[in-house]
Design a protein around this motif. Structure first.
Motif: not given
Length: 245
Positions: A102-127
């Motif tokens: 029930s938080s009225s503020q949310l922040g998240f941080t993620v470090e990520f590197a693609r395996d291929e530079a293919d421009g693919s659509t990827q759901r990285l973080v999801w709720n």
């Protein structure tokens, strides 16, 4: 961070994998060598610290609360341990994390590197139906529940250099009382939205995942992830020329 024994700590594994952690680490001597989980936007001086929930990657294989799905696995790299995803039904289920329900503020941080530079659509973080981060082409889409548009519509930043094999740090900050969404990539502001009636605290509480069960799978490596519900936005008064519509 009351339900996560390692939240707000220095990550139990950091002392064992970094024998010199108390000395001259080039990452300014923090207790987390990737420094993305504690200083995501330190270059802009906001002082935002993510320590309510810090994903302990080294402990994932022995943590019954967090489930690795598909072929997602923990691997050792020269710069520390990462979660590897192969782009085929992989995701990490972190559970409902009730402390953020029930938080009225949310922040998240993620470090990520693609395996291929293919421009693919990827759901990285999801709720689902609350908040999410998707890579798309050379940019990203952030989905946040609001009263002005459907959740899936999202807020986009295009042509920001994310279609490569480099590790990128993406930080999402949102406050439904201030009705502001700010997104940073490698310390640069790419979205600063103040014209939307955000409303995510009332959304049903679902599992937090890296990747998702709904397709657009991750193909790459996640090297850090953390959440906090005490958001401090970056002051943009002198940075307006860096904003990307």
């Amino acid at each position: 961070g009351t339900t996560q024994p390692d939240s707000g700590t220095t990550q139990p594994d950091s002392g064992t994998t970094q024998p010199d952690s108390g000395t001259t680490q080039p990452d300014s001597g923090t207790t987390q060598p990737d420094s993305g989980t504690t200083q995501p936007d330190s270059g802009l001086g906001s002082g935002m610290i993510f320590d309510d929930f810090v994903l302990d990657i080294a402990a994932l294989l022995s943590d019954d609360r967090i489930q690795l799905k598909g072929d997602a696995t923990v691997a050792n790299t020269g710069s520390g341990q990462v979660i590897q995803f192969d782009g085929n039904d992989d995701y990490v289920n972190m559970g409902r994390l009730e402390e953020f329900a029930s938080s009225s503020q949310l922040g998240f941080t993620v470090e990520f590197a693609r395996d291929e530079a293919d421009g693919s659509t990827q759901r990285l973080v999801w709720n689902h139906k609350k908040i999410g981060l998707v890579l798309k082409d050379d940019g990203l889409v952030v989905n946040v529940a609001n009263n002005d548009a459907k959740f899936h519509k999202g807020f986009k930043a295009k042509d920001i250099g994310l279609n490569d094999l480099d590790k990128h740090e993406i930080t999402v900050l949102v406050d439904e009382d201030a009705d502001r969404l700010q997104v940073l990539v490698d310390d640069q502001i790419v979205i600063d939205e103040t014209g939307v009636d955000f409303d995510f605290s009332s959304a049903p509480n679902r599992d937090w995942t890296l990747g998702s069960q709904w397709g657009s799978d991750i193909d790459g490596e996640v090297s850090a992830f953390a959440i906090d519900d005490d958001v401090q936005f970056v002051n943009t008064t002198v940075l307006d020329d860096t904003l990307i519509a």
